[in-house]
Design a protein around this motif. Sequence first.
Motif, PDB file in Angstrom:
ATOM      1  N   HIS A   1      26.208   9.832   8.043  1.00  0.00           N
ATOM      2  CA  HIS A   1      27.279   8.901   7.669  1.00  0.00           C
ATOM      3  C   HIS A   1      26.832   7.970   6.549  1.00  0.00           C
ATOM      4  N   THR A   2      25.603   7.493   6.611  1.00  0.00           N
ATOM      5  CA  THR A   2      25.087   6.582   5.586  1.00  0.00           C
ATOM      6  C   THR A   2      25.011   7.265   4.227  1.00  0.00           C
TER       7      THR A   2
ATOM      8  N   HIS B   1      20.645  13.380  13.669  1.00  0.00           N
ATOM      9  CA  HIS B   1      20.718  12.145  12.892  1.00  0.00           C
ATOM     10  C   HIS B   1      22.102  11.951  12.278  1.00  0.00           C
ATOM     11  N   VAL B   2      23.094  11.885  13.140  1.00  0.00           N
ATOM     12  CA  VAL B   2      24.481  11.735  12.697  1.00  0.00           C
ATOM     13  C   VAL B   2      24.668  10.434  11.926  1.00  0.00           C
ATOM     14  N   ASP B   3      24.014   9.367  12.379  1.00  0.00           N
ATOM     15  CA  ASP B   3      24.171   8.074  11.710  1.00  0.00           C
ATOM     16  C   ASP B   3      23.645   8.116  10.280  1.00  0.00           C
ATOM     17  N   VAL B   4      22.553   8.839  10.065  1.00  0.00           N
ATOM     18  CA  VAL B   4      22.008   8.972   8.704  1.00  0.00           C
ATOM     19  C   VAL B   4      22.971   9.756   7.823  1.00  0.00           C
TER      20      VAL B   4
ATOM     21  N   GLU C   1      15.401  10.737   9.847  1.00  0.00           N
ATOM     22  CA  GLU C   1      15.552   9.317  10.170  1.00  0.00           C
ATOM     23  C   GLU C   1      14.435   8.462   9.596  1.00  0.00           C
TER      24      GLU C   1
ATOM     25  N   ASP D   1      28.538   7.243   2.997  1.00  0.00           N
ATOM     26  CA  ASP D   1      28.973   5.869   2.724  1.00  0.00           C
ATOM     27  C   ASP D   1      28.390   5.335   1.425  1.00  0.00           C
TER      28      ASP D   1
ATOM     29  N   ILE E   1      32.070  15.902  12.112  1.00  0.00           N
ATOM     30  CA  ILE E   1      31.506  14.553  12.051  1.00  0.00           C
ATOM     31  C   ILE E   1      32.145  13.710  10.952  1.00  0.00           C
ATOM     32  N   THR E   2      32.388  14.327   9.795  1.00  0.00           N
ATOM     33  CA  THR E   2      32.801  13.550   8.620  1.00  0.00           C
ATOM     34  C   THR E   2      34.227  13.821   8.148  1.00  0.00           C
TER      35      THR E   2
ATOM     36  N   PRO F   1      16.661   7.267   4.949  1.00  0.00           N
ATOM     37  CA  PRO F   1      17.095   5.882   4.685  1.00  0.00           C
ATOM     38  C   PRO F   1      16.307   5.205   3.570  1.00  0.00           C
TER      39      PRO F   1
END
Length: 258
Positions: A114-115, A109-112, A80, A118, A156-157, A84
């Motif tokens: 995804h980023t 860090h699931v959100d990372v 994290e 993306d 997750i993805t 990023p």
Amino acid sequence: MLKRRSVNRTGLVLCLVLIVLSLIDITPWWSLMVLIIPWLCITALGSFMIRWNYHLESLCANASVSNNWVSITFDDGPNEAFTPRILKLLEAYNAKATFFCIGRQVEKHVDVLHTILDNGHTLGNHTYSHARSFGFFGPEKVSSELMETTELVEKITGKRMRLYRPAFGVTNPAIEGVVSRLQLKSIGWSVRSLDTTSRSKKKILNRIIGTVSKGDIILLHDTSDKTVAVLEQLLLFLERQNLRSVTVDQLLEIEAYA
């Protein structure tokens, strides 16, 4: 290039010959050590030198690529604090990369994660725990580590990873068997930055730019300020050399996901 099976077959035949000769008093028994010691050394080196392809084939570069492409890869994330920042740099230079993720880090860090997707980068499997003793795990434990990370990322993805980066670059017969059974592609490197060592940013950067050329796979880690600083200078260098970083699956012309 040396391969485990051919080395073992040759070594076994020579050992049998020496045993027979020692039994009929033509050679001393200790002459076996002349074979055993080199065999141990070759096996140890082959386990750590991923580019040897001693135990299994790892794709480490694409020397025949026609485009001015290289592939920057990152191990040990997502993180994290640093991933990023790396993603922002890659976006600024229109560069793509491959992130070989540790399962435990993915859970945090699931959100990372995804980023990363993306932004058009590729995900790969870097085991679940990245344990220092991974090279001593048996087939069942190796399989569990790889499957747990694969299934976690797929949940997750929706993507089932096919690319695998061996922890510490270590390979052995147990890992070979599991990689083959799970139909994974082992991905090595041709340029190792050593960015996790105590080397300075300047030395790490010079180590990379002194050898990198089109078709190379560069190993970095998204785990430190030092790597972020090196990456920015590396991207500037690649831009000046008219080299572009693409995902490793694009460089090698393989499928990243099942």
